[in-house]
Scaffold this active site. Structure first.
Site, PDB file in Angstrom:
ATOM      1  N   LYS A 185       0.852  -1.185   0.000  1.00  0.00           N
ATOM      2  CA  LYS A 185       0.000   0.000   0.000  1.00  0.00           C
ATOM      3  C   LYS A 185       0.884   1.229   0.000  1.00  0.00           C
ATOM      4  O   LYS A 185       1.442   1.616   1.020  1.00  0.00           O
ATOM      5  CB  LYS A 185      -0.939   0.052   1.208  1.00  0.00           C
ATOM      6  N   GLU A 212       8.835   1.202  11.555  1.00  0.00           N
ATOM      7  CA  GLU A 212       9.896   2.213  11.524  1.00  0.00           C
ATOM      8  C   GLU A 212       9.168   3.545  11.525  1.00  0.00           C
ATOM      9  O   GLU A 212       8.549   3.930  10.538  1.00  0.00           O
ATOM     10  CB  GLU A 212      10.783   2.036  10.290  1.00  0.00           C
ATOM     11  N   CYS A 259      12.911  10.720   7.858  1.00  0.00           N
ATOM     12  CA  CYS A 259      12.683  10.211   9.217  1.00  0.00           C
ATOM     13  C   CYS A 259      13.918  10.365  10.096  1.00  0.00           C
ATOM     14  O   CYS A 259      13.801  10.588  11.303  1.00  0.00           O
ATOM     15  CB  CYS A 259      12.243   8.752   9.170  1.00  0.00           C
ATOM     16  N   GLU A 301       8.420  16.169  15.977  1.00  0.00           N
ATOM     17  CA  GLU A 301       8.917  15.943  14.618  1.00  0.00           C
ATOM     18  C   GLU A 301       8.174  16.860  13.653  1.00  0.00           C
ATOM     19  O   GLU A 301       6.949  16.798  13.535  1.00  0.00           O
ATOM     20  CB  GLU A 301       8.723  14.486  14.214  1.00  0.00           C
TER      21      GLU A 301
END
Length: 501
Positions: free
Chosen positions: A195, A271, A306, A403
């Site tokens: 996906k 992750e 990331c 973040e």
């Protein structure tokens, strides 16, 4: 196998190549490209220009159910799951060769779809192709075990594929993250349902065409474009999906773990987010190199990374000097046309992310951080934000804790090694950390104490396919790359045999 056409070298050449592109926008289910059962679609839009690239099939639960059934049938049939490892290797190497032959097209699709510079997309292609080749070569080199027993028994430890793997991948490195998930999962003999993010689905659908051409059996690899709360949720809740591999936000990762518990207790590899610290000690000799790496660590890929080095922790004795050098380095990292090979940064992926970044910048100013450069959206068409640097950031400030996923650097000062370590670890995340020092004793001490899945010493983001990639704490629990990822997509089976006397 080499690319079938010469590599474009200029903005005009890439623009000409882009004008020739057509996009597959249907889902790939059970070896066929099909519309979503509902007929629904969503727009794929170029964030650098606002142009609509395609109307993409928006899959939902019925499409997921069909894909899962095909994947289960393929796994049970054994055309891939029970195929000799050496034969699986040949097929994956053919796929890597096809990707190599079409690398310019694949890179261009990602640049148009999510706004990253073409030079960055080409680097991603090299990483994706290298990952598939590495995992293919690992297939027939991962041995089982014979346990130590007496002569009356034989004890075997076998590795077998898990079954059906659903991989949910992010938009910031579309094909590279895809390769990190699907390569080891396919290599181990699983059926894989991918996906892609709704923000960057087009290269995954082109990859499906190449996988079909490479000879992957029917139902072994499928692609379901759509949204996380629809088709992603359906895959996560499916009792016939045996493993879920995800890269994305920590909040979504937590939700996926809940779905796994609510369904069949499927294995979940995550992750997730990061707020990675980059520690610079005063004994560093080459501050220009430190500054250029520190700037690239946060401004590469528009900060949509990331492991972005979003927290720069500098010993106060050299802090002003380092900050000035970072500001100078940032001058050469301004955003530009993503199709221009000279552009270091491209466009922010979409309007929602663009607003999010600007909101964080506003908060930084309101909370008292010192804005040294950037901070405003660039005028004109497209979603562009220049390198933004805040100094005087404290751990209590929002921009120092959350973040942002954009080109925003928060600079902190420290006076001692202990203070630096405490500040670096003062975060719920633990994906990556950097350490700059010429003192080998300090390097060994601090490296061991940093709570992070990866530590880069006198560099940022170093590593290759032999090194595992992943985090600790709320940055997740899985590992991409290296033979360790191949192990994650296989089951251990113990076989104890009594031998006849």
């Amino acid at each position: 196998m080499v690319s079938r056409t010469p590599s474009p070298r200029t903005l005009a050449e890439w623009q000409a190549r882009a004008a020739e592109l057509s996009f597959e926008s249907r889902a790939f289910i059970d070896d066929a490209f099909v519309a979503a059962e509902s007929g629904d679609t969503f727009e794929s839009r170029n964030p650098a220009t606002g142009e609509i690239l395609a109307q993409v099939a928006s899959c939902d639960a019925p499409d997921a159910a069909r894909a899962v059934a095909a994947a289960r049938q393929a796994f049970a049939g054994g055309a891939w799951s029970r195929l000799a490892p050496a034969k699986r290797k040949k097929t994956l190497l053919r796929l890597a060769d096809l990707m190599e032959a079409h690398k310019h097209e694949l890179a261009l699709i990602d640049t148009l779809d999510m706004g990253k510079p073409i030079s960055s997309s080409l680097g991603d292609m090299a990483g994706a192709i290298g990952c598939i080749r590495y995992q293919a070569e690992c297939i027939d080199k991962l041995y089982g075990e014979v346990a130590p027993t007496g002569e009356e028994t034989l004890a075997l430890v076998l590795r077998e594929p898990i079954g059906v793997v659903a991989a949910i991948v992010p938009w910031n490195f579309p094909l590279m993250m895809t390769a990190w998930k699907i390569a080891p999962a396919l290599a181990a003999g699983n059926s894989v349902i991918l996906k892609p993010s709704e923000k960057s689905p087009l290269s995954a659908l082109r990859l499906a065409q190449l996988a079909q051409e490479a000879g992957l059996p029917k139902g072994v690899f499928q692609v379901l474009p759509g949204f996380g709360h629809t088709v992603g949720k359906a895959l996560a809740l499916s009792h016939e999906v045996d493993c879920l591999a995800f890269t994305g936000s920590t909040a979504v990762g937590k939700q996926l773990m809940q779905y796994a518990g609510q369904s069949n207790l499927k294995r979940v590899y995550l992750e997730c987010g990061g707020k990675s610290p980059n520690l610079v000690f005063a004994d560093c000799k080459d501050l220009d190199r430190v500054a250029s790496h520190a700037a690239a660590a946060i401004f590469h890929n528009q900060g949509e990374v990331c492991i972005a080095g979003s927290r720069l922790l500098v010993e106060n004795a050299i802090r002003d000097e380092v900050v000035e050098r970072v500001l100078k380095a940032a001058e050469s990292m301004q955003p530009g046309d993503p199709l221009d090979p000279a552009s270091f940064m491209g466009a922010i992926v979409d309007e929602a992310q663009h607003r999010r970044i600007l909101d964080y910048i506003r908060q930084g100013v309101e909370e008292g951080a010192r804005l040294r450069t950037g901070g405003q959206s660039l005028e004109g068409p497209g979603l562009f934000i220049p390198p933004t640097v805040f100094d005087g950031v404290t751990p209590a400030m929002t921009i120092g804790r959350e973040e942002i996923f954009g080109p925003v650097l928060a600079v902190f000062g420290f006076d001692s090694e202990e203070e630096a370590i405490a500040m670096a670890n003062d975060t719920p995340y633990g994906l990556a950390a950097g350490l700059w020092s010429q003192d080998i004793d300090r390097i060994l001490r601090v490296t061991r104490r940093l709570q992070s899945g990866q530590v880069f010493v006198n560099n940022w983001a170093g590593g290759d396919q032999t090194m595992p990639f992943g985090g600790v704490k709320q940055s997740g629990n899985g590992r991409d790359k290296s033979h360790h990822s191949l192990e994650e997509y296989s089951e251990l089976k113990s076989v104890w045999i009594d031998l006849a006397p």
